[in-house]
Design a protein around this motif. Structure first.
Motif, mmCIF file in Angstrom:
data_model
loop_
_atom_site.group_PDB
_atom_site.id
_atom_site.type_symbol
_atom_site.label_atom_id
_atom_site.label_comp_id
_atom_site.label_asym_id
_atom_site.label_seq_id
_atom_site.Cartn_x
_atom_site.Cartn_y
_atom_site.Cartn_z
ATOM 1 N N PHE A 117 0.709 -1.218 -0.009
ATOM 2 C CA PHE A 117 0.033 -0.023 0.107
ATOM 3 C C PHE A 117 0.768 0.975 0.063
ATOM 4 C CE2 PHE A 117 -1.988 3.285 2.270
ATOM 5 C CZ PHE A 117 -3.461 3.357 1.593
ATOM 6 N N ALA A 118 1.973 1.020 0.968
ATOM 7 C CA ALA A 118 2.711 2.356 0.935
ATOM 8 C C ALA A 118 3.479 2.415 -0.358
ATOM 9 C CB ALA A 118 3.696 2.072 2.030
ATOM 10 N N ALA A 119 3.940 1.628 -1.123
ATOM 11 C CA ALA A 119 4.534 1.524 -2.266
ATOM 12 C C ALA A 119 3.612 2.183 -3.485
ATOM 13 C CB ALA A 119 5.195 0.442 -2.789
ATOM 14 N N SER A 120 2.596 1.869 -3.332
ATOM 15 C CA SER A 120 1.249 2.128 -4.332
ATOM 16 C C SER A 120 0.949 3.731 -4.181
ATOM 17 C CB SER A 120 0.091 1.363 -4.238
ATOM 18 O OG SER A 120 0.427 0.164 -4.560
ATOM 19 N N PHE A 121 0.791 4.094 -2.950
ATOM 20 C CA PHE A 121 0.359 5.421 -2.532
ATOM 21 C C PHE A 121 1.104 6.458 -1.857
ATOM 22 C CE2 PHE A 121 -3.158 2.371 -3.036
ATOM 23 C CZ PHE A 121 -3.875 2.749 -3.906
ATOM 24 N N ALA A 122 2.214 6.115 -1.040
ATOM 25 C CA ALA A 122 2.642 7.172 -0.227
ATOM 26 C C ALA A 122 3.904 7.164 -0.558
ATOM 27 C CB ALA A 122 2.948 6.308 1.178
ATOM 28 N N VAL A 123 4.689 6.308 -1.871
ATOM 29 C CA VAL A 123 6.010 6.768 -2.017
ATOM 30 C C VAL A 123 5.930 7.090 -3.588
ATOM 31 C CG1 VAL A 123 8.273 5.764 -2.259
ATOM 32 C CG2 VAL A 123 7.111 5.185 -0.303
ATOM 33 N N THR A 124 6.701 8.194 -3.873
ATOM 34 C CA THR A 124 6.742 8.575 -5.339
ATOM 35 C C THR A 124 8.104 8.129 -6.186
ATOM 36 O OG1 THR A 124 7.758 10.672 -4.780
ATOM 37 C CG2 THR A 124 5.486 10.482 -4.953
ATOM 38 N N LEU A 125 9.168 7.777 -5.317
ATOM 39 C CA LEU A 125 10.217 7.372 -6.112
ATOM 40 C C LEU A 125 10.371 5.866 -6.606
ATOM 41 C CD1 LEU A 125 13.201 8.825 -3.983
ATOM 42 C CD2 LEU A 125 12.370 9.764 -6.104
ATOM 43 N N PHE A 126 10.597 5.753 -8.036
ATOM 44 C CA PHE A 126 10.249 4.338 -8.440
ATOM 45 C C PHE A 126 10.967 3.409 -7.483
ATOM 46 C CE2 PHE A 126 11.893 1.241 -11.411
ATOM 47 C CZ PHE A 126 10.791 0.492 -11.654
#
Length: 202
Positions: A117-126
């Motif tokens: 969830f954090a990777a999908s919505f809270a983090v912008t860096l690839f």
């Protein structure tokens, strides 16, 4: 199982056999500190040492586990009581393992979902996203491996055809279809396939 009573009984029988703690430990290949812990009720003899210990103390294993001398008239009754007690303890230990399996499965799943969830919505860096997703997958996979191992180690499976109770191979547990804790496997006794349910004691 009353460890203090068993410890006092070991002390009594050791003295009657004319042995010191050091001498008893030496004959069993352990330290006198280990013998002292038994006699103070802090630990129990390892199962592999019970027969040699009983031989040195001139008692039976049933007398050791009961913590007292048993007359022939009471022997069968005491043996049955001890067997029931050991079965209850086995069931309790296996129930704890299955509860731990559920906890580990839920925690690893929750941790993996939070990371994804954090990777999908809270983090912008690839690369952060890739790292979080990879970590989530690893945690989930590790949790499932541990949970399946706990299920395998806890108790037995019962064949629906011949009612044999057995411990299957880890491979059979991993690759068998399952509904809850019932798994479709081949019985090692009768050879028939079916959904074998989890049993806590033999």
């Amino acid at each position: 199982m009353d460890q203090e009573k068993i410890g006092a009984f070991i002390t009594e029988r050791r003295k009657q056999a004319g042995l010191t703690q050091a001498a008893l430990g030496e004959q069993l290949g352990i330290t006198d500190r280990a013998v002292s812990k038994w006699e103070r009720g802090k630990s129990m003899p390892d199962p592999s040492l019970m027969l040699p210990l009983c031989g040195l103390l001139h008692i039976t294993v049933n007398e050791l586990l009961t913590g007292e001398r048993i007359s022939m008239e009471d022997y069968q009754k005491k043996a049955e009581e001890k067997l029931l007690e050991l079965q209850k303890q086995e069931a309790l230990n296996n129930r704890r393992l299955l509860w731990l399996e559920v906890v580990i499965g839920l925690l690893s799943t929750a941790a993996a979902l939070v990371m994804i969830f954090a990777a999908s919505f809270a983090v912008t860096l690839f690369w952060w996203r890739v790292g979080l997703i990879a970590a989530g997958v690893v945690i989930y996979a590790a949790g499932i491996v541990v949970a399946v191992r706990l299920e395998h180690d806890a108790g037995y499976y019962e064949c629906p055809h011949c009612h044999a109770r057995y411990v299957p191979t880890m491979r059979a547990v991993v690759f068998s279809p399952h509904i809850g804790r019932s798994r479709k496997m081949k019985c090692p006794r009768c050879g028939q396939r079916g959904y074998h349910r989890k049993i806590l004691t033999r």
